[in-house]
Design a protein around this motif. Structure first.
Motif, short mmCIF file in Angstrom:
data_model
loop_
_atom_site.label_atom_id
_atom_site.label_comp_id
_atom_site.label_asym_id
_atom_site.label_seq_id
_atom_site.Cartn_x
_atom_site.Cartn_y
_atom_site.Cartn_z
N PHE A 171 0.82 -1.22 0.00
CA PHE A 171 0.00 0.00 0.00
C PHE A 171 0.86 1.27 0.00
O PHE A 171 0.51 2.28 0.63
N SER A 172 1.96 1.23 -0.72
CA SER A 172 2.85 2.39 -0.77
C SER A 172 2.12 3.63 -1.27
O SER A 172 1.43 3.60 -2.30
N GLY A 173 2.24 4.73 -0.53
CA GLY A 173 1.62 5.99 -0.91
C GLY A 173 0.18 6.14 -0.47
O GLY A 173 -0.42 7.20 -0.66
N ARG A 174 -0.41 5.12 0.13
CA ARG A 174 -1.82 5.16 0.56
C ARG A 174 -1.89 5.37 2.08
O ARG A 174 -1.07 4.85 2.83
N THR A 175 -2.90 6.10 2.52
CA THR A 175 -3.15 6.23 3.96
C THR A 175 -3.74 4.92 4.47
O THR A 175 -4.82 4.50 4.05
N VAL A 176 -3.01 4.25 5.36
CA VAL A 176 -3.46 3.00 5.97
C VAL A 176 -3.59 3.22 7.46
O VAL A 176 -2.64 3.66 8.13
N ARG A 177 -4.76 2.95 7.99
CA ARG A 177 -5.02 3.08 9.41
C ARG A 177 -5.33 1.69 9.98
O ARG A 177 -5.80 0.82 9.26
N TYR A 178 -5.08 1.54 11.28
CA TYR A 178 -5.29 0.24 11.91
C TYR A 178 -6.28 0.33 13.06
O TYR A 178 -6.35 1.34 13.77
N LEU A 179 -7.06 -0.73 13.21
CA LEU A 179 -7.90 -0.92 14.38
C LEU A 179 -7.38 -2.13 15.14
O LEU A 179 -7.04 -3.15 14.53
N VAL A 180 -7.29 -1.99 16.45
CA VAL A 180 -6.95 -3.13 17.29
C VAL A 180 -8.26 -3.77 17.72
O VAL A 180 -9.00 -3.22 18.54
N LEU A 181 -8.56 -4.91 17.11
CA LEU A 181 -9.82 -5.61 17.37
C LEU A 181 -9.58 -6.58 18.52
O LEU A 181 -9.00 -7.64 18.34
N GLY A 182 -10.03 -6.20 19.70
CA GLY A 182 -9.66 -6.93 20.90
C GLY A 182 -10.76 -7.70 21.58
O GLY A 182 -11.01 -8.86 21.28
#
Length: 288
Positions: free
Chosen positions: A145-156
């Motif tokens: 995903f180079s150049g893309r905004t990637v966000r993460y969720l911690v699914l707990g």
């Protein structure tokens, strides 16, 4: 007493085929994440209320979407999920956000996920991407995903362990999901949308005894261990209903959060089995 019983039932459900994979994942990843993920979570705070008062469409991948003219979504804020970039009209509306939940590895290998993410990246346009933190290391190692905004969720934790009716804060660990539209709904509410419309969220495979999509899968074809090659289900009704009970409880929790925060979630899926939200025909959104 009720909370303790819910925990016992939740753990018991882990003994099902899907639950074995999920339990293993939970034990190995429980609230453990890298500095990159911690930074991403902190950056998620910037999203709070970004679309305050607006409306969006959460586009699922159920077969019911085949009968909809998705080109009408042009100019709307759309959240797509998983393989949603394969919708035939995707190029006409281009989603603003795209969500992928935690991945169950087995038939789906790391190499498969890399190929899938590469395919996803080539189709998504400028969409911001939300992934589970469980895939963060894979993305980093292979420079995906180079150049893309990637966000993460911690699914707990489980929704069954969450009693608050506040909007779920995606800058902190959030409840894990049984189906990706639940993840999309959490994100949409955090972004501030006050009107959220569901499309293609069928959830009726327990009625049809088969599972299909609104398009032909590519990389992921044959990688779902709950479905045979012909689309029929591999699990017994008992196991299927256990999973559905967890899913419906998640939708009920989402509905309660929405009501408590003056958010309208409406289901414009043609048909389908999801009955937790008010129905409104798809065409009604575009009437003058």
């Amino acid at each position: 007493m009720a909370a303790a019983l819910r925990k016992i039932l939740t753990f018991g459900s882990m003994l099902l085929p899907y639950g074995v994979h999920e339990l293993r994942r939970r034990l190995s990843t429980r609230h453990k994440f890298s500095a990159d993920v911690a930074r991403s979570l902190a950056e998620n705070r910037q999203l709070a209320g970004q679309h305050e008062g607006g409306r969006c469409f959460v586009l699922g991948n159920g077969p019911s979407v085949k009968g909809l003219d998705l080109s009408r979504l042009q100019g709307e804020t759309v959240i797509t999920v998983s393989n949603g970039y394969l919708h035939s009209d995707f190029g006409k509306f281009q989603s603003r956000y795209h969500c992928v939940p935690q991945i169950t590895y087995g038939l789906m290998t790391s190499e498969d996920v890399i190929r899938w993410f590469d395919e996803m990246h080539s189709h998504l346009g400028a969409a911001q991407l939300f992934l589970s933190s469980t895939e963060a290391e894979l993305v980093r190692e292979h420079n995906l995903f180079s150049g893309r905004t990637v966000r993460y969720l911690v699914l707990g934790e489980s929704f069954d362990e969450r009693t608050s009716e506040e909007v779920v804060d995606i800058s902190r660990p959030v409840p894990r999901v049984e189906s990706v539209p639940v993840m999309a709904l959490m994100i949409a509410m955090y972004l501030g949308f006050k009107e959220i419309i569901l499309l293609g969220v069928d959830h009726d495979r327990f009625l049809t005894s088969s599972y299909g999509y609104a398009f032909d899968l590519k990389v992921q074809k044959g990688k779902d261990f709950t479905v045979n090659a012909d689309g029929t289900l591999t699990r017994t009704r008992h196991d299927e209903f256990q999973q559905l009970a967890r899913l419906w409880r998640q939708y009920r929790a989402i509905a309660n959060i929405a009501r408590a925060n003056d958010i309208r979630i409406l289901n414009s899926t043609p048909g389908g089995a999801l009955d937790e939200f008010e129905r409104r025909p798809f065409e009604a959104w575009f009437e003058k």
